[in-house]
Design an enzyme around this catalytic site. Structure first.
Site, PDB file in Angstrom:
ATOM      1  N   GLY A  18       0.867  -1.169   0.000  1.00 39.23           N
ATOM      2  CA  GLY A  18       0.000   0.000   0.000  1.00 39.23           C
ATOM      3  C   GLY A  18       0.904   1.219   0.000  1.00 39.23           C
ATOM      4  O   GLY A  18       1.852   1.277  -0.772  1.00 39.23           O
TER       5      GLY A  18
ATOM      6  N   SER B 137       5.801  -5.582  -1.199  1.00 37.81           N
ATOM      7  CA  SER B 137       5.805  -4.188  -1.638  1.00 37.81           C
ATOM      8  C   SER B 137       6.193  -3.238  -0.493  1.00 37.81           C
ATOM      9  O   SER B 137       7.330  -3.295  -0.023  1.00 37.81           O
ATOM     10  CB  SER B 137       4.444  -3.857  -2.254  1.00 37.81           C
ATOM     11  OG  SER B 137       4.492  -2.666  -2.968  1.00 37.81           O
ATOM     12  N   ALA B 138       5.292  -2.409  -0.006  1.00 32.28           N
ATOM     13  CA  ALA B 138       5.625  -1.539   1.125  1.00 32.28           C
ATOM     14  C   ALA B 138       6.099  -2.347   2.331  1.00 32.28           C
ATOM     15  O   ALA B 138       6.966  -1.903   3.087  1.00 32.28           O
ATOM     16  CB  ALA B 138       4.405  -0.687   1.504  1.00 32.28           C
TER      17      ALA B 138
ATOM     18  N   HIS C 180       9.086  -3.041  -7.312  1.00 28.40           N
ATOM     19  CA  HIS C 180       8.424  -2.679  -8.582  1.00 28.40           C
ATOM     20  C   HIS C 180       9.389  -1.937  -9.509  1.00 28.40           C
ATOM     21  O   HIS C 180       9.014  -0.951 -10.143  1.00 28.40           O
ATOM     22  CB  HIS C 180       7.194  -1.789  -8.344  1.00 28.40           C
ATOM     23  CG  HIS C 180       6.225  -2.315  -7.336  1.00 28.40           C
ATOM     24  ND1 HIS C 180       5.425  -3.412  -7.569  1.00 28.40           N
ATOM     25  CD2 HIS C 180       5.925  -1.908  -6.078  1.00 28.40           C
ATOM     26  CE1 HIS C 180       4.671  -3.640  -6.497  1.00 28.40           C
ATOM     27  NE2 HIS C 180       4.960  -2.740  -5.580  1.00 28.40           N
TER      28      HIS C 180
ATOM     29  N   GLU D 112       9.048  -6.672 -11.018  1.00 22.79           N
ATOM     30  CA  GLU D 112       7.850  -7.473 -10.755  1.00 22.79           C
ATOM     31  C   GLU D 112       8.185  -8.952 -10.951  1.00 22.79           C
ATOM     32  O   GLU D 112       8.776  -9.318 -11.968  1.00 22.79           O
ATOM     33  CB  GLU D 112       6.727  -7.107 -11.735  1.00 22.79           C
ATOM     34  CG  GLU D 112       6.212  -5.695 -11.633  1.00 22.79           C
ATOM     35  CD  GLU D 112       5.579  -5.369 -10.298  1.00 22.79           C
ATOM     36  OE1 GLU D 112       5.266  -6.291  -9.523  1.00 22.79           O
ATOM     37  OE2 GLU D 112       5.414  -4.180 -10.021  1.00 22.79           O
TER      38      GLU D 112
END
Ligand SMILES: [Ca+2]
Ligand SMILES: [Ca+2]
Lengths: 242, 242
Positions: free
Chosen positions: B92, B125-126, B162, B197
């Site tokens: 997020g 991710s985060a 990413h 990715e």
């Protein structure tokens, strides 16, 4: 298109995609600064090599008839702001720029000179972000930690520069720009004006006008976003209550 | 490929681009958590709607045989970390996530449980960014102001998730990802592992292995960047001196 009234407000510009755009922008710079400005105070804080960046700016501004002083060349940067006839803040990394504005204690003095004394302010990219409420809608990486995200606050909204429309063919799983801005609006309700490459925003007193060659996009919390064409009157953005 | 040794380290995962990648990742999750883990503590702080995010995670983990506790559902989040059998931090906004880790005072307790007690940590991710030295190489917007950019520090380097290769056809004037990372290296010399990715990084004790389906790219200050294929041994990243 409203008449340009130099020395009464601020202008936010961006990089140019063509010689034509650059020529138009050069004309807008001289129209904006006007005949009384002979020297421009250049703020290269967003890039690591301040001397090289100032030299690039110097060549460009000399071609338009302006002398350039690099703020980092001054013994007292606050005094340099106090004496500035016009201020130009260039792009690079927004976090580094804002941290340097705080570290050199020039943020409030720039604000005072522009808002109270009508010194023309022009910014590009990161130099645009720092002119707004906060840098919370920059695209840059947080490479250094500034004491706050609050910025110079020359306008009561935020800007997202280099706005990119979502790419439906992308396999990238990171958020789109639109998603990132909507996450911002989950936190606060400050308006965000997204400027695509080629956009310029001209602010003079209580009048704001979109210039340049591309549309801008306005994001408001809880509302659909709205597109504005070049030439649009965006003065409503300057009123405190939206 | 090194043998998976669950419960002795941490794993960093990313979103998946295909059903096949997801199936492989599901197997890796169960291999990593192992048979002793029955419940996973899910940290949904990076998204605004924590309940909805936890529900999504709950469905996914239930399909793999794990119960999920949302950290925000606990009366005492520090106590929830203290009792966790395994920790998963979802993606997020990285700034919101880190601020919430600080505001809820769980950052140091997560660090202690993983590094001292071998509780498996997985992030996406985060949730990957916050496992590293700092969030200074996140791609996210600074929508909220955390008290520091320093993160949990489970590994002695930074990650750019990413990762996007430069697009030579783009007319976008903002910095490329590579330029942003090199601006970071103008400030500090922390190594940056850029994960495209489909990349995953598995860390177990003093061993780090690149998994997944795509290459990763390592950026070091003042050096050319280096590409690593899936299966590469990246254990050298874990030694303090590079
Ligand atoms: Ca920038
Ligand atoms: Ca994100």
């Amino acid at each position: 298109r409203p008449r340009l009234e130099p020395k009464t407000g601020l202008q936010l510009t961006f990089e140019f995609r063509s010689r034509h755009e650059e020529a138009v922008a050069s004309q807008q710079i001289t129209d904006f600064f006007g005949k009384n400005v002979k020297r421009v105070l250049f703020v290269p804080y967003a890039l690591h090599d301040r001397d090289a960046y100032t030299q690039t700016a110097r060549v460009k501004f000399l071609s338009l008839g302006y002398e350039v002083d690099g703020i980092h060349e001054a013994a007292d940067p606050v005094e340099a702001v106090r004496k500035a006839e016009a201020i130009f803040i260039g792009g690079g990394n927004t976090f580094r720029l804002l941290k340097n504005l705080y570290d050199n204690r020039v943020l409030l003095e720039i604000r005072r000179r522009v808002l109270e004394e009508g010194v023309p302010y022009m910014g590009s990219s990161a130099g645009t972000n720092v002119a707004t409420v906060s840098i919370s809608t920059t695209n840059d990486m947080p490479i250094v930690f500034p004491p706050s995200f609050a910025a110079i606050g020359l306008v009561p909204f935020n800007i997202n520069p280099h706005y990119l429309d979502p790419d439906p063919t992308s396999r990238h799983m990171g958020e789109t720009r639109e998603q990132r801005i909507s996450q911002y609006h989950e936190e606060v309700d400050t308006l965000v004006l997204a400027l695509r490459e080629g956009c310029m925003l001209l602010v003079e007193g209580d009048r704001a006008t979109l210039l340049g060659s591309t549309h801008a996009r306005l994001f408001s919390r809880g509302k659909s976003c709205v597109e504005f064409a070049p030439g649009s009157d965006l003065s409503f953005l300057l009123t405190a209550a939206h």
